[in-house]
Design a protein around this motif. Structure first.
Motif, PDB file in Angstrom:
ATOM      1  N   ALA A 167     -34.053  16.933  52.666  1.00 49.57           N
ATOM      2  CA  ALA A 167     -34.370  17.577  54.218  1.00 49.57           C
ATOM      3  C   ALA A 167     -33.549  18.560  54.768  1.00 49.57           C
ATOM      4  CB  ALA A 167     -32.976  16.209  54.630  1.00 49.57           C
ATOM      5  N   VAL A 168     -34.627  18.806  56.092  1.00 53.34           N
ATOM      6  CA  VAL A 168     -33.709  19.947  56.931  1.00 53.34           C
ATOM      7  C   VAL A 168     -33.564  19.947  58.239  1.00 53.34           C
ATOM      8  CG1 VAL A 168     -34.743  21.723  57.833  1.00 53.34           C
ATOM      9  CG2 VAL A 168     -36.242  21.272  55.528  1.00 53.34           C
ATOM     10  N   GLN A 169     -32.785  20.157  58.468  1.00 55.23           N
ATOM     11  CA  GLN A 169     -31.641  19.487  59.765  1.00 55.23           C
ATOM     12  C   GLN A 169     -31.459  21.764  60.616  1.00 55.23           C
ATOM     13  OE1 GLN A 169     -28.708  17.375  58.133  1.00 55.23           O
ATOM     14  NE2 GLN A 169     -28.616  16.892  60.680  1.00 55.23           N
ATOM     15  N   ARG A 170     -31.454  20.841  61.429  1.00 51.94           N
ATOM     16  CA  ARG A 170     -31.042  21.992  62.580  1.00 51.94           C
ATOM     17  C   ARG A 170     -29.656  21.595  63.309  1.00 51.94           C
ATOM     18  NH1 ARG A 170     -34.481  24.650  67.780  1.00 51.94           N
ATOM     19  NH2 ARG A 170     -33.001  27.049  67.997  1.00 51.94           N
ATOM     20  N   PRO A 175     -26.472  21.388  65.850  1.00 49.63           N
ATOM     21  CA  PRO A 175     -27.283  21.724  67.019  1.00 49.63           C
ATOM     22  C   PRO A 175     -26.476  22.768  68.085  1.00 49.63           C
ATOM     23  CG  PRO A 175     -25.422  20.013  67.231  1.00 49.63           C
ATOM     24  CD  PRO A 175     -26.120  20.377  65.349  1.00 49.63           C
ATOM     25  N   ILE A 176     -25.080  22.713  67.254  1.00 48.09           N
ATOM     26  CA  ILE A 176     -24.205  23.918  67.425  1.00 48.09           C
ATOM     27  C   ILE A 176     -24.918  25.177  67.527  1.00 48.09           C
ATOM     28  CG2 ILE A 176     -22.032  25.129  67.807  1.00 48.09           C
ATOM     29  CD1 ILE A 176     -20.684  21.969  66.147  1.00 48.09           C
ATOM     30  N   THR A 177     -24.778  25.946  66.385  1.00 50.76           N
ATOM     31  CA  THR A 177     -25.639  27.233  66.195  1.00 50.76           C
ATOM     32  C   THR A 177     -26.290  27.756  66.160  1.00 50.76           C
ATOM     33  OG1 THR A 177     -25.877  27.225  63.415  1.00 50.76           O
ATOM     34  CG2 THR A 177     -23.758  26.999  63.830  1.00 50.76           C
ATOM     35  N   LEU A 178     -27.799  26.272  66.120  1.00 45.67           N
ATOM     36  CA  LEU A 178     -29.546  26.278  66.118  1.00 45.67           C
ATOM     37  C   LEU A 178     -29.430  27.244  65.085  1.00 45.67           C
ATOM     38  CD1 LEU A 178     -29.585  27.780  69.982  1.00 45.67           C
ATOM     39  CD2 LEU A 178     -29.365  25.571  69.088  1.00 45.67           C
ATOM     40  N   TYR A 179     -29.414  27.201  63.540  1.00 42.56           N
ATOM     41  CA  TYR A 179     -29.670  27.234  62.795  1.00 42.56           C
ATOM     42  C   TYR A 179     -29.930  26.306  61.972  1.00 42.56           C
ATOM     43  CZ  TYR A 179     -28.199  32.384  62.830  1.00 42.56           C
ATOM     44  OH  TYR A 179     -27.902  34.064  63.724  1.00 42.56           O
ATOM     45  N   TRP A 180     -30.925  26.628  61.215  1.00 40.30           N
ATOM     46  CA  TRP A 180     -31.392  25.193  60.638  1.00 40.30           C
ATOM     47  C   TRP A 180     -30.999  25.394  59.274  1.00 40.30           C
ATOM     48  CZ3 TRP A 180     -35.666  21.749  61.374  1.00 40.30           C
ATOM     49  CH2 TRP A 180     -35.702  21.788  62.957  1.00 40.30           C
ATOM     50  N   ARG A 181     -30.710  24.724  58.081  1.00 39.47           N
ATOM     51  CA  ARG A 181     -30.631  24.259  56.889  1.00 39.47           C
ATOM     52  C   ARG A 181     -30.558  23.195  56.197  1.00 39.47           C
ATOM     53  NH1 ARG A 181     -23.566  23.042  56.090  1.00 39.47           N
ATOM     54  NH2 ARG A 181     -23.772  20.977  56.586  1.00 39.47           N
ATOM     55  N   ALA A 182     -31.209  22.956  54.892  1.00 33.58           N
ATOM     56  CA  ALA A 182     -31.424  21.799  54.105  1.00 33.58           C
ATOM     57  C   ALA A 182     -29.975  21.565  53.397  1.00 33.58           C
ATOM     58  CB  ALA A 182     -32.343  22.855  53.584  1.00 33.58           C
ATOM     59  N   ARG A 183     -29.671  19.995  52.767  1.00 29.83           N
ATOM     60  CA  ARG A 183     -29.240  19.788  51.665  1.00 29.83           C
ATOM     61  C   ARG A 183     -30.227  18.978  50.591  1.00 29.83           C
ATOM     62  NH1 ARG A 183     -24.211  17.124  55.442  1.00 29.83           N
ATOM     63  NH2 ARG A 183     -24.896  19.266  56.734  1.00 29.83           N
ATOM     64  N   GLY A 184     -30.408  18.489  49.998  1.00 32.07           N
ATOM     65  CA  GLY A 184     -31.044  17.877  48.592  1.00 32.07           C
ATOM     66  C   GLY A 184     -30.077  17.817  47.635  1.00 32.07           C
ATOM     67  N   ALA A 201     -39.314  26.177  58.675  1.00 32.80           N
ATOM     68  CA  ALA A 201     -39.830  26.413  57.828  1.00 32.80           C
ATOM     69  C   ALA A 201     -39.118  27.823  56.446  1.00 32.80           C
ATOM     70  CB  ALA A 201     -41.310  27.239  58.115  1.00 32.80           C
ATOM     71  N   GLU A 202     -38.757  28.846  57.418  1.00 33.74           N
ATOM     72  CA  GLU A 202     -37.999  29.147  56.805  1.00 33.74           C
ATOM     73  C   GLU A 202     -36.361  28.509  55.329  1.00 33.74           C
ATOM     74  OE1 GLU A 202     -36.249  32.377  59.606  1.00 33.74           O
ATOM     75  OE2 GLU A 202     -37.204  33.056  58.767  1.00 33.74           O
ATOM     76  N   ALA A 203     -35.697  27.468  56.039  1.00 36.20           N
ATOM     77  CA  ALA A 203     -34.629  26.594  55.520  1.00 36.20           C
ATOM     78  C   ALA A 203     -35.929  26.072  54.428  1.00 36.20           C
ATOM     79  CB  ALA A 203     -34.559  26.149  56.467  1.00 36.20           C
ATOM     80  N   ARG A 204     -36.710  25.693  54.726  1.00 35.41           N
ATOM     81  CA  ARG A 204     -37.513  24.782  53.536  1.00 35.41           C
ATOM     82  C   ARG A 204     -37.824  25.777  52.384  1.00 35.41           C
ATOM     83  NH1 ARG A 204     -41.128  22.311  56.527  1.00 35.41           N
ATOM     84  NH2 ARG A 204     -39.794  20.373  56.870  1.00 35.41           N
ATOM     85  N   LEU A 205     -37.999  26.574  52.849  1.00 36.46           N
ATOM     86  CA  LEU A 205     -38.581  28.082  51.669  1.00 36.46           C
ATOM     87  C   LEU A 205     -37.238  27.835  50.926  1.00 36.46           C
ATOM     88  CD1 LEU A 205     -40.552  29.169  49.805  1.00 36.46           C
ATOM     89  CD2 LEU A 205     -40.678  31.003  51.770  1.00 36.46           C
ATOM     90  N   GLY A 206     -36.268  28.584  51.690  1.00 38.55           N
ATOM     91  CA  GLY A 206     -35.417  29.271  50.770  1.00 38.55           C
ATOM     92  C   GLY A 206     -34.428  28.073  50.093  1.00 38.55           C
ATOM     93  N   PHE A 207     -34.176  26.800  50.626  1.00 40.38           N
ATOM     94  CA  PHE A 207     -33.728  25.893  49.455  1.00 40.38           C
ATOM     95  C   PHE A 207     -34.801  25.664  48.070  1.00 40.38           C
ATOM     96  CE2 PHE A 207     -33.059  21.736  48.475  1.00 40.38           C
ATOM     97  CZ  PHE A 207     -32.060  21.565  48.185  1.00 40.38           C
TER      98      PHE A 207
END
Length: 74
Positions: free
Chosen positions: A15-18, A20-29, A55-61
């Motif tokens: 799952a990818v989420q943003r 709320p503090i840094t406004l960066y996206w990241r994924a965990r799975g 999209a960058e977070a999804r592809l990077g993960f």
């Protein structure tokens, strides 16, 4: 919502989420697979404070997970 992808006999769920503090996206799975009659699950986290778009977070993960699988199998 979690996504699932198949790669070389392994299931990659994430799952990818943003933040709320840094406004960066990241994924965990997880990476899941069966071997010798056993079911294995490995938890992985994507890069933090790196991706400015979903999209960058999804592809990077996915690239990170596929590299983990390639390293394990090769």
């Amino acid at each position: 919502m979690a996504e699932a992808h198949q790669y070389r006999g392994h299931t990659i769920r994430f799952a990818v989420q943003r933040s709320p503090i840094t406004l960066y996206w990241r994924a965990r799975g997880t990476i899941e697979y069966a071997e010798a009659g056993r079911f294995w699950t490995f938890i992985i986290s994507g890069a933090r404070d790196t991706f400015t778009t979903e999209a960058e977070a999804r592809l990077g993960f996915l690239q990170q997970a596929e590299k983990w699988i390639d390293d394990r199998l090769d």
